[in-house]
Scaffold this motif. Structure first.
Motif, PDB file in Angstrom:
ATOM      1  N   UNK A   1       0.847  -1.199   0.000  1.00 48.85           N
ATOM      2  CA  UNK A   1       0.000   0.000   0.000  1.00 48.85           C
ATOM      3  C   UNK A   1       0.884   1.251   0.000  1.00 48.85           C
ATOM      4  N   UNK A   2       0.500   2.221  -0.804  1.00 48.91           N
ATOM      5  CA  UNK A   2       1.276   3.462  -0.875  1.00 48.91           C
ATOM      6  C   UNK A   2       1.180   4.208   0.458  1.00 48.91           C
ATOM      7  N   UNK A   3       2.315   4.633   1.017  1.00 45.33           N
ATOM      8  CA  UNK A   3       2.200   5.371   2.284  1.00 45.33           C
ATOM      9  C   UNK A   3       1.462   6.688   2.080  1.00 45.33           C
ATOM     10  N   UNK A   4       0.742   7.096   3.115  1.00 48.22           N
ATOM     11  CA  UNK A   4      -0.020   8.337   3.039  1.00 48.22           C
ATOM     12  C   UNK A   4       0.939   9.530   3.043  1.00 48.22           C
TER      13      UNK A   4
ATOM     14  N   UNK B   1     -11.743  17.448   4.453  1.00 47.67           N
ATOM     15  CA  UNK B   1     -10.439  18.101   4.626  1.00 47.67           C
ATOM     16  C   UNK B   1     -10.587  19.575   4.981  1.00 47.67           C
ATOM     17  N   UNK B   2      -9.784  20.068   5.945  1.00 43.77           N
ATOM     18  CA  UNK B   2      -9.861  21.493   6.299  1.00 43.77           C
ATOM     19  C   UNK B   2      -9.322  22.401   5.199  1.00 43.77           C
ATOM     20  N   UNK B   3      -8.483  21.855   4.304  1.00 52.18           N
ATOM     21  CA  UNK B   3      -7.954  22.645   3.188  1.00 52.18           C
ATOM     22  C   UNK B   3      -7.418  21.669   2.153  1.00 52.18           C
ATOM     23  N   UNK B   4      -7.086  22.197   0.990  1.00 54.12           N
ATOM     24  CA  UNK B   4      -6.490  21.350  -0.052  1.00 54.12           C
ATOM     25  C   UNK B   4      -4.990  21.596  -0.067  1.00 54.12           C
ATOM     26  N   UNK B   5      -4.217  20.541   0.177  1.00 54.19           N
ATOM     27  CA  UNK B   5      -2.757  20.624   0.192  1.00 54.19           C
ATOM     28  C   UNK B   5      -2.245  20.042  -1.135  1.00 54.19           C
ATOM     29  N   UNK B   6      -1.383  20.780  -1.831  1.00 57.66           N
ATOM     30  CA  UNK B   6      -0.982  20.329  -3.172  1.00 57.66           C
ATOM     31  C   UNK B   6      -0.031  19.144  -3.139  1.00 57.66           C
ATOM     32  N   UNK B   7       0.759  19.001  -2.087  1.00 52.28           N
ATOM     33  CA  UNK B   7       1.750  17.911  -2.037  1.00 52.28           C
ATOM     34  C   UNK B   7       1.335  16.847  -1.024  1.00 52.28           C
ATOM     35  N   UNK B   8       1.156  17.239   0.216  1.00 49.16           N
ATOM     36  CA  UNK B   8       0.733  16.272   1.248  1.00 49.16           C
ATOM     37  C   UNK B   8      -0.797  16.214   1.212  1.00 49.16           C
ATOM     38  N   UNK B   9      -1.304  15.624   0.147  1.00 56.71           N
ATOM     39  CA  UNK B   9      -2.731  15.769  -0.173  1.00 56.71           C
ATOM     40  C   UNK B   9      -3.621  14.742   0.519  1.00 56.71           C
ATOM     41  N   UNK B  10      -3.030  13.819   1.292  1.00 55.63           N
ATOM     42  CA  UNK B  10      -3.865  12.825   1.969  1.00 55.63           C
ATOM     43  C   UNK B  10      -4.388  13.401   3.287  1.00 55.63           C
ATOM     44  N   UNK B  11      -5.334  14.299   3.191  1.00 53.88           N
ATOM     45  CA  UNK B  11      -5.954  14.882   4.381  1.00 53.88           C
ATOM     46  C   UNK B  11      -7.445  14.562   4.363  1.00 53.88           C
ATOM     47  N   UNK B  12      -8.030  14.471   5.534  1.00 56.36           N
ATOM     48  CA  UNK B  12      -9.469  14.200   5.618  1.00 56.36           C
ATOM     49  C   UNK B  12      -9.755  12.992   6.494  1.00 56.36           C
ATOM     50  N   UNK B  13     -10.945  12.455   6.303  1.00 53.74           N
ATOM     51  CA  UNK B  13     -11.383  11.338   7.162  1.00 53.74           C
ATOM     52  C   UNK B  13     -10.913  10.016   6.564  1.00 53.74           C
ATOM     53  N   UNK B  14     -10.212   9.244   7.349  1.00 54.98           N
ATOM     54  CA  UNK B  14      -9.715   7.948   6.905  1.00 54.98           C
ATOM     55  C   UNK B  14     -10.496   6.792   7.524  1.00 54.98           C
ATOM     56  N   UNK B  15     -11.019   7.013   8.738  1.00 58.13           N
ATOM     57  CA  UNK B  15     -11.808   5.977   9.401  1.00 58.13           C
ATOM     58  C   UNK B  15     -12.844   6.650  10.283  1.00 58.13           C
ATOM     59  N   UNK B  16     -13.876   5.918  10.646  1.00 60.18           N
ATOM     60  CA  UNK B  16     -14.998   6.545  11.348  1.00 60.18           C
ATOM     61  C   UNK B  16     -14.869   6.374  12.860  1.00 60.18           C
ATOM     62  N   UNK B  17     -15.980   6.597  13.536  1.00 64.81           N
ATOM     63  CA  UNK B  17     -16.005   6.572  14.994  1.00 64.81           C
ATOM     64  C   UNK B  17     -15.502   5.223  15.529  1.00 64.81           C
ATOM     65  N   UNK B  18     -14.513   5.233  16.385  1.00 63.76           N
ATOM     66  CA  UNK B  18     -14.002   3.946  16.879  1.00 63.76           C
ATOM     67  C   UNK B  18     -14.907   3.347  17.952  1.00 63.76           C
TER      68      UNK B  18
END
Lengths: 383, 399
Positions: free
Chosen positions: B1-4, B351-368
Motif C-alpha cells: 500500500x502506498x504510504x499516506x 479536509x480542512x484545506x487542499x494541500x498540493x503535495x501532502x494531499x492525503x488529508x481528511x477522514x480515513x476511518x470513522x467513529x471507533x
C-alpha cells in the motif's frame, strides 16, 4: 522572560498580502506567536486600514489595529517591475506566503501557485479566499454576512430567547467577522502544518476557503442532518437552559449533567416543581424543557446577575454573565492572565489589544507593540 | 500500500480530551495526518457514546465527527497502574491533549510537570473554559458560556433584543485555535528541543472574535450591538425573497456594486438619498426598505447567481440540506461521504484545506468502538504481552 528569540515561532518569516479579515487574521495569529510578518500593501495602504469600526475622533480603524499589531509594513505594487523585484526578494527569505488576491488578478501579479512553486520550492504558499481557489464557486465573492450563511451557521441564528422574542425577523449574523476569523485560524493552522512537512516534502500550495472553515466549525449541524434532523433556528434551542433575563442584565445557564441539575435545584431554593421525582430522569427533564425554563425565567427575573452567578459557581452550576466589551477589557480574569497588551496606533494614540487567545506557559508571548505605519520598513531603510 | 502523504504524518497525539472543543482540536490534527489515540474508560466513556438529552439526542450517536480518525483505548485513570500506563503512552507520543477542568490532570498525577518528567520535550495542550490561571480558572463552562464571558454573545443579537448564545461553532473555533497553537509549539520543539504547555481558554477565543470592539472599549468607548448592519456597507443584511424562510444575504461594498445591483435586478432609482455610499449610510432604513421591496419579489437562488455574475456579494442563507447538496463543497473535499458496515453512507466534514503535495488529508476511518485499537497501542507501541493485558483487564486497569 518573554523575548523575541524564545517565542514559539521565532525565526518563522511570513509575507502577507491581505484585503480580507481572514488573511489578515491568519497573519495576526502567526505574528502573535513570534513570526516576523511583513504586510505588503498597495500605495494607498491596505483597505483594512479604512475598515470599520473606527475610533471616535480619529477615524483610525479599531479592526486594523487589532489585526496588525506587531506586523511590519512595506508598500509593494506588483503591477510594476520594481514591485515584482521587491516581492521576489521578500519571498526568497520567506517560509510562508499568505495571499487573498482574487483568482482573476493573480496572473497579472505573478501570483500563480505553479510559478511561485518553481521559483521557491520550499515556500508554503497559502491562498485564503471566500470560497477557496478551486471548485465551481472559486470566483464567487463574499463578505462576512454572505460567508456565515454560505457555511450554514447564519441560518441557525438566532436561537433561544432572541428567536422566541422576534420569530418573524430575518436570521442574524454573529457580531463582526466570525466567519473570516475561522478562515484565518484555519489558514494559519494549515500553514503551520504544511511548514512542518517542508523538511520531508518541500514547500507546497495550500488552498483555504472561509466557507469550508465555517462548515468545519459547524460540523455538528451536518452530523445532525446525517442523523435525520435538519436543524432550524426555531428548534435548536436547548431543551432547558439558555439566555435568561435577570433583575439587572442577562446570563447564560446550561446544565448538561445530573449533578449540575441538582445544583440548579439547590440554586433555585428547592422549589416543589423541581423536586418532582419524575425530573430525576434527564430524558423527562428534556421533555418538560419549556415548563422548566418558564420556572427558571420567573426566578431569574427577581435576582441580580452577580449574585446568581457567584452562587451558581459555588454549586457547580455552569452559569455566566453576558459581559459587555468594557467588562471584558476590565475583567479580573483577563487582567490576571495578561490577555491584553499596550499598542500604539499610527497616530501615536495608545490603546489595548488582545494579544492572542492562547498562552504558552513555558515561554510567554510578547504583549503589545505598534500598529505599523504604511511603508514604515522602507522609511526605516532610507532614514 | 502506498504510504499516506499527510502534512502531520509521523506525529502521535495522546488524546485525553472530552466534550467538543478539545476533541475537535485533535480531530483536526488527525485529519492532517497525526495519529491520535483517544483515551476513555467504560466508566467514563465519551459523551457521544451516551444519550445527550439536553440536545434532544435520546441515544448514542451512530457517527461522531470529532471522534473520526481516532484510535481508541480504554484506561481507568482512577487506578495508579493506569496512570503509569498513561505516562508510557505520553512518552511514546509527540503531543498530549486534555480538556478537563484545571486541576483534574494534577489530581490524576498527569499534570504538565509530571508528564514532562517522563517526556522532557513534551508538547501539552490544556484546553479549558477560562484557562489554567486567574481567579475564574476553576469555572466550568460550555460553548454558550464561553460566548457570554468573552463578550461575543453580548455583541451578537438584534440591536433592540437580548444577547445571543453561541453554539458548537464556539467550541470548535476554540478547538481550531488550539490546534494552531499546538502546531506552533511543535515547531518550537523542533527548533529548541524544549517542552511547551499550551494553555487555551475558550472564553478568550470568544473575546478574540470581538477584538475590534475590545480595542474600542479600551479607548473608553461603548461599542454597540449592530445586528445585521454594517457601518460602511449599505445595503447590507439578510433579505426576504419570494419564498418563505428563503433569505438572501447581500453586501454592497461600493458605488459600483450599487449600480450593478440595480442592473442585475432590472431596477433603478434616482432618489438622491441613495445616490452615494455616504447618502445611503445616512438613510439606512430607507435603503433597506427599497431593496427589501425589490428582493421580496425575487427567487433567492437565482438572484444570488445573477448578483454574483455582476460582481455583487450575495448568497442564499443556506440550511444544512443546501450544504449537503452543494457540488462546490463536494468538489473541494470539504464535504466527504463516509460509511462503514454499521453506518449507512452519510456526509461528514472533510479536509480542512487542499494541500498540493501532502494531499492525503481528511477522514480515513470513522467513529471507533471503545478499545478497538488496543492490540496496536498496548501491544505494538507499548510492548505489553497478551497475558499482561489480560491481567490489567481483569483488575479493571484497562477497563
Amino acid at each position: 522572560m518573554p523575548s523575541v528569540d524564545n517565542q514559539p515561532l521565532a525565526g518563522c518569516r511570513v509575507i502577507e498580502r491581505s484585503r480580507s479579515v481572514a488573511a489578515a487574521y491568519a497573519g495576526k495569529l502567526l505574528a502573535a506567536m513570534g513570526a516576523r510578518v511583513v504586510l505588503l500593501e498597495p500605495e494607498e495602504g491596505s483597505a483594512l486600514r479604512r475598515a470599520p469600526p473606527w475610533l471616535e475622533g480619529s477615524q483610525e480603524s479599531a479592526l486594523f489595529a487589532y489585526l496588525s499589531v506587531g506586523k511590519r509594513s512595506s508598500v509593494c505594487d506588483l503591477r510594476t517591475p520594481q514591485g515584482q523585484a521587491d516581492f521576489v526578494l521578500e519571498l526568497g527569505e520567506a517560509d510562508i506566503f499568505i495571499d487573498d488576491t482574487p483568482l482573476d488578478e493573480r496572473q497579472a501579479c505573478g501570483l500563480e501557485p505553479e510559478s511561485l512553486a518553481r521559483r521557491f520550492p520550499e515556500l508554503v504558499h497559502v491562498s485564503v479566499l471566500p470560497f477557496g481557489a478551486s471548485g465551481p464557486k472559486a470566483r464567487w465573492n463574499a463578505e462576512e454576512v454572505n460567508l456565515l450563511h454560505a457555511g450554514g451557521e447564519g441560518y441557525l441564528l438566532p436561537n433561544g430567547l432572541s428567536n422566541e422574542l422576534f420569530p418573524d425577523r430575518p436570521p442574524l449574523k454573529i457580531y463582526g467577522h466570525f466567519s473570516e476569523y475561522q478562515g484565518g485560524s484555519s489558514a494559519a493552522m494549515c500553514a503551520l502544518a504544511a511548514w512542518w512537512a517542508v523538511p520531508a516534502e518541500g514547500g507546497q500550495y495550500v488552498d483555504v476557503s472561509v466557507q469550508d472553515a465555517v462548515l468545519a466549525v459547524g460540523a455538528f449541524a451536518l452530523q445532525r442532518l446525517g442523523d435525520g434532523s435538519l436543524e432550524h433556528r426555531t428548534t435548536r434551542s436547548f431543551r432547558y437552559g439558555g439566555v435568561f433575563r435577570t433583575l439587572d442584565g442577562y446570563l447564560e445557564l446550561l446544565t448538561l449533567e445530573d449533578r449540575q441539575w441538582l445544583g440548579l435545584v439547590e440554586l433555585l431554593g428547592r422549589p416543589a416543581w423541581a423536586c418532582e421525582p419524575a425530573l430525576a430522569d434527564p430524558l423527562e427533564r428534556s421533555r418538560r424543557g419549556d415548563a422548566i425554563n418558564q420556572h427558571i425565567r420567573d426566578w431569574m427575573a427577581r435576582h441580580p446577575t452577580e449574585h446568581i452567578v457567584a452562587r451558581a459557581q459555588q454549586l457547580g452550576v455552569p452559569a455566566a454573565k453576558y459581559r459587555t466589551p468594557e467588562e471584558v477589557v476590565r475583567g479580573e480574569q483577563e487582567r490576571a492572565r495578561g490577555l491584553f497588551g499596550p499598542a500604539t496606533l499610527a497616530s501615536g494614540r495608545e490603546v489595548e489589544v488582545l494579544v492572542a487567545p492562547f498562552q504558552f506557559r513555558c515561554t510567554p508571548l510578547l504583549r503589545g507593540g505598534a500598529v505599523p505605519a504604511l511603508n514604515e520598513m522602507s522609511r526605516e531603510t532610507t532614514a | 500500500m502506498k504510504p499516506l502523504r499527510s502534512p502531520l504524518a509521523g506525529i502521535r497525539v495522546a488524546d485525553f480530551t472530552i466534550h467538543a472543543a478539545g476533541p475537535f482540536c485533535t480531530h483536526l490534527l488527525s485529519q492532517m495526518g497525526a495519529e491520535c489515540i483517544k483515551i476513555e474508560s467504560r466508566t467514563r466513556p465519551d459523551a457521544f457514546r451516551k444519550p445527550h438529552a439536553v440536545y434532544g439526542r435520546m441515544q448514542a450517536a451512530t457517527f461522531d465527527q470529532v471522534s473520526a480518525n481516532k484510535l481508541s483505548v480504554r484506561l481507568n485513570l482512577k487506578l495508579p497502574e493506569a496512570v503509569a500506563l498513561a505516562k508510557r503512552l505520553v512518552a511514546a507520543s509527540d503531543v498530549t491533549a486534555e480538556s478537563f477542568r484545571p486541576g483534574v490532570m494534577k489530581r490524576l498525577g498527569l499534570d504538565f510537570e509530571a508528564l514532562a518528567r517522563v517526556k522532557p520535550d513534551l508538547v501539552m495542550l490544556s484546553l479549558s473554559s477560562s484557562g489554567q490561571s486567574g481567579p475564574d480558572s476553576h469555572f466550568a463552562g460550555y460553548a454558550p458560556l464561553f460566548g457570554a464571558w468573552g463578550g461575543l454573545g453580548w455583541m451578537s443579537g438584534y440591536s433592540d433584543g437580548p444577547p445571543v448564545e453561541m453554539r458548537h461553532v464556539m467550541d470548535h473555533s476554540a478547538g481550531m485555535h488550539a490546534a494552531l497553537a499546538t502546531l506552533a509549539a511543535l515547531h518550537q520543539r523542533r527548533r529548541t528541543g524544549l517542552a511547551q504547555h499550551v494553555d487555551l481558554a475558550a472564553r478568550e477565543v470568544a473575546s478574540a472574535m470581538i477584538g475590534d470592539a475590545l480595542v474600542q472599549a479600551s479607548a473608553g468607548e461603548q461599542p454597540q450591538r449592530p445586528g445585521n448592519a454594517d457601518a460602511a456597507m449599505v445595503p447590507h443584511g439578510i433579505y426576504a425573497s419570494n419564498r418563505p424562510d428563503r433569505w438572501l444575504t447581500l453586501a454592497v461594498r461600493d458605488q459600483g456594486d450599487w449600480l450593478a445591483l440595480q442592473g442585475a435586478l432590472g431596477r433603478a432609482t434616482t432618489d438622491p438619498r441613495f445616490a452615494s455610499a455616504a447618502a445611503r449610510r445616512a438613510h439606512r432604513e430607507a435603503v433597506d426598505e427599497l431593496v427589501g421591496a425589490w428582493l421580496r419579489e425575487c427567487d433567492a437562488d437565482d438572484t444570488a447567481r445573477r448578483l454574483q455574475a455582476a460582481g455583487v456579494c450575495a448568497h442564499v442563507s443556506w440550511n444544512m440540506q443546501d450544504i449537503a447538496d452543494d457540488p462546490h463543497l463536494r468538489a473541494r473535499g470539504a464535504l466527504a461521504e463516509v460509511s462503514a458496515p454499521d453506518i449507512p453512507a452519510r456526509l461528514a466534514v472533510g479536509a480542512p484545506a487542499r494541500f498540493s503535495v501532502t494531499s492525503d488529508v481528511g477522514i480515513r476511518r470513522l467513529t471507533p468502538t471503545l478499545g478497538q485499537d488496543e492490540d496496536y497501542v498496548y501491544g505494538e507501541l507499548l510492548g505489553l504481552s497478551r497475558a499482561q493485558r489480560s491481567d490489567l483487564e481483569s483488575r479493571e486497569v484497562i477497563f
